[in-house]
Design a protein around this motif. Structure first.
Motif, short mmCIF file in Angstrom:
data_model
loop_
_atom_site.label_atom_id
_atom_site.label_comp_id
_atom_site.label_asym_id
_atom_site.label_seq_id
_atom_site.Cartn_x
_atom_site.Cartn_y
_atom_site.Cartn_z
N LEU A 9 0.82 -1.20 0.00
CA LEU A 9 0.00 0.00 0.00
C LEU A 9 0.86 1.26 0.00
N ALA A 10 0.58 2.15 -0.95
CA ALA A 10 1.21 3.46 -0.96
C ALA A 10 0.57 4.31 0.14
N PRO A 11 1.29 5.33 0.62
CA PRO A 11 0.72 6.16 1.71
C PRO A 11 -0.63 6.76 1.35
N GLU A 12 -0.77 7.26 0.10
CA GLU A 12 -2.05 7.88 -0.27
C GLU A 12 -3.18 6.86 -0.34
N THR A 13 -2.84 5.62 -0.66
CA THR A 13 -3.87 4.57 -0.68
C THR A 13 -4.39 4.32 0.72
N ALA A 14 -3.48 4.27 1.69
CA ALA A 14 -3.88 4.07 3.08
C ALA A 14 -4.76 5.23 3.56
N VAL A 15 -4.39 6.47 3.19
CA VAL A 15 -5.20 7.63 3.58
C VAL A 15 -6.57 7.56 2.92
N PHE A 16 -6.60 7.20 1.65
CA PHE A 16 -7.85 7.09 0.91
C PHE A 16 -8.78 6.06 1.55
N LEU A 17 -8.25 4.89 1.87
CA LEU A 17 -9.06 3.85 2.49
C LEU A 17 -9.57 4.29 3.86
N THR A 18 -8.71 4.95 4.62
CA THR A 18 -9.10 5.39 5.96
C THR A 18 -10.19 6.45 5.89
N GLY A 20 -12.21 7.07 3.36
CA GLY A 20 -13.42 6.47 2.81
C GLY A 20 -14.20 5.70 3.86
N ALA A 21 -13.49 4.94 4.69
CA ALA A 21 -14.15 4.19 5.75
C ALA A 21 -14.76 5.14 6.78
N ALA A 22 -14.04 6.21 7.11
CA ALA A 22 -14.55 7.16 8.11
C ALA A 22 -15.80 7.87 7.58
N ALA A 23 -15.77 8.28 6.31
CA ALA A 23 -16.94 8.96 5.72
C ALA A 23 -18.14 8.02 5.67
N SER A 24 -17.89 6.77 5.32
CA SER A 24 -18.98 5.79 5.26
C SER A 24 -19.58 5.56 6.64
N ALA A 25 -18.73 5.44 7.66
CA ALA A 25 -19.22 5.23 9.02
C ALA A 25 -20.00 6.44 9.51
N TRP A 26 -19.49 7.63 9.19
CA TRP A 26 -20.15 8.86 9.61
C TRP A 26 -21.56 8.96 9.03
N LEU A 27 -21.69 8.64 7.75
CA LEU A 27 -23.01 8.70 7.12
C LEU A 27 -23.93 7.61 7.67
N THR A 28 -23.37 6.43 7.89
CA THR A 28 -24.17 5.32 8.42
C THR A 28 -24.71 5.64 9.81
N LEU A 29 -23.91 6.37 10.59
CA LEU A 29 -24.31 6.71 11.95
C LEU A 29 -25.16 7.97 12.03
N GLY A 30 -25.58 8.47 10.85
CA GLY A 30 -26.50 9.60 10.85
C GLY A 30 -25.88 10.94 10.59
N GLY A 31 -24.70 10.95 9.93
CA GLY A 31 -24.07 12.21 9.58
C GLY A 31 -24.89 12.96 8.55
N ALA A 32 -24.46 14.18 8.24
CA ALA A 32 -25.17 15.00 7.26
C ALA A 32 -25.26 14.28 5.93
N ALA A 33 -26.28 14.58 5.19
CA ALA A 33 -26.54 13.90 3.93
C ALA A 33 -25.50 14.21 2.87
N GLY A 34 -24.74 15.26 3.06
CA GLY A 34 -23.66 15.54 2.13
C GLY A 34 -24.06 16.30 0.89
N THR A 35 -25.17 17.04 0.96
CA THR A 35 -25.60 17.78 -0.23
C THR A 35 -25.86 19.25 0.04
#
Length: 299
Positions: A9-18, A20-35
């Motif tokens: 894994l390149a450093p940017e790939t690790a940041v991207f995955l992290t 992406g996972a954080a944004a997905s969790a935030w939305l799943t837990l009721g974060g703003a709709a993002g629009t």
């Protein structure tokens, strides 16, 4: 495959995955709709902090690739760069629908360069097109609204047209990921995660995660890796200077487009971000393409 993928894994790939996972969790837990306006503001800040610096290196990249050597050449380069950016802005004013379509096509090809070392040309083209088109599958209304904001009624027609491409490009993305699995597990992982996030995250959030956590950092890392250690400080200075100049120009444009008290500030800001990116993408892509050709000849 998991252990091997993590090992490369390149450093940017690790940041991207992290991220992406954080944004997905935030939305799943009721974060703003993002629009809403708040997400447009987050987009503008993210692009300014993490997106602009990789394009701000263009003068340095152009110098290293031999596009200019003297002060006169430097001035000519800047005039040509700004001229191309200005031509894009004029084209958007006179033909916003055509400009949006061309911008999407150019962006798809440019983003596909993230995997130039691991995929053949046709596979990169599929991946680049898919990463832009896939969000319309899950988020058709949001994509259409954004396109209409950027180019009026033509934007709705473009969104409708690309919807017909989604199943084919989704299949092509899957085939491309399988193709890259043996040669580069990291590439396969990135393509799969991009496809998942395109469907899972609202379009603006998805763009922030991809552009600011994977594309821009990859460009910066590769540019730094190609430079001698004593040159990297100069690179950083160039990136900071041109990022600051870009932000100054964007601030002036923002004050002109959206004076204090206007109720449409979020739409104006979204147009500023994406049309501004469109204006910079054409000269940026040409500089990158020239640099890649120069490097290939030198090799």
């Amino acid at each position: 495959m998991t252990a091997r993928a993590h090992a490369v894994l390149a450093p940017e790939t690790a940041v991207f995955l992290t991220l992406g996972a954080a944004a997905s969790a935030w939305l799943t837990l009721g974060g703003a709709a993002g629009t809403g306006g708040s997400m447009v503001l987050v987009l503008a800040i993210a692009v300014a902090v993490a997106g602009l610096p990789h394009g701000a290196l263009d003068p340095w990249v152009a110098h290293r690739a031999g596009l200019w050597r003297t002060r006169l050449g430097c001035a000519a380069f800047h005039l040509a760069y700004l001229g191309l950016a200005g031509a894009v802005l004029l084209a958007w004013y006179w033909a916003p629908g055509v400009s949006l379509a061309v911008f999407l096509a150019i962006s798809a090809w440019h983003f596909a360069g993230d995997w130039s070392d691991h995929l053949p040309g046709w596979a990169r083209a599929v991946a680049g097109a898919a990463l832009l088109v896939l969000p319309v599958w899950r988020w058709p209304n949001e994509v259409t609204d954004a396109f209409v904001l950027l180019s009026g009624a033509s934007g709705a027609a473009i969104a409708s047209a690309i919807t017909t491409l989604v199943p084919w490009l989704a299949a092509g993305m899957a085939a491309t990921a399988l193709l890259s699995l043996r040669r580069s597990p990291q590439t396969a992982l990135e393509l799969v995660v991009i496809a998942v996030l395109a469907l899972l995250l609202p379009p603006l959030v998805y763009f922030i995660v991809y552009f600011c956590a994977l594309h821009s950092p990859r460009h910066l890392r590769l540019a730094a890796a190609a430079a001698a250690p004593d040159v990297r400080r100069r690179m950083t200075q160039v990136a900071l200077l041109y990022t600051a100049l870009s932000l100054l120009a964007a601030t002036v444009a923002w004050l002109w487009l959206s004076p204090a008290g206007t109720q449409a500030w979020s739409g104006d800001l979204l147009r500023l971000v994406f049309i501004g990116l469109a204006a910079l993408t054409l000269p940026h892509m040409l500089v990158v393409m020239h640099a890649e050709r120069a490097a290939a000849v030198a090799a």
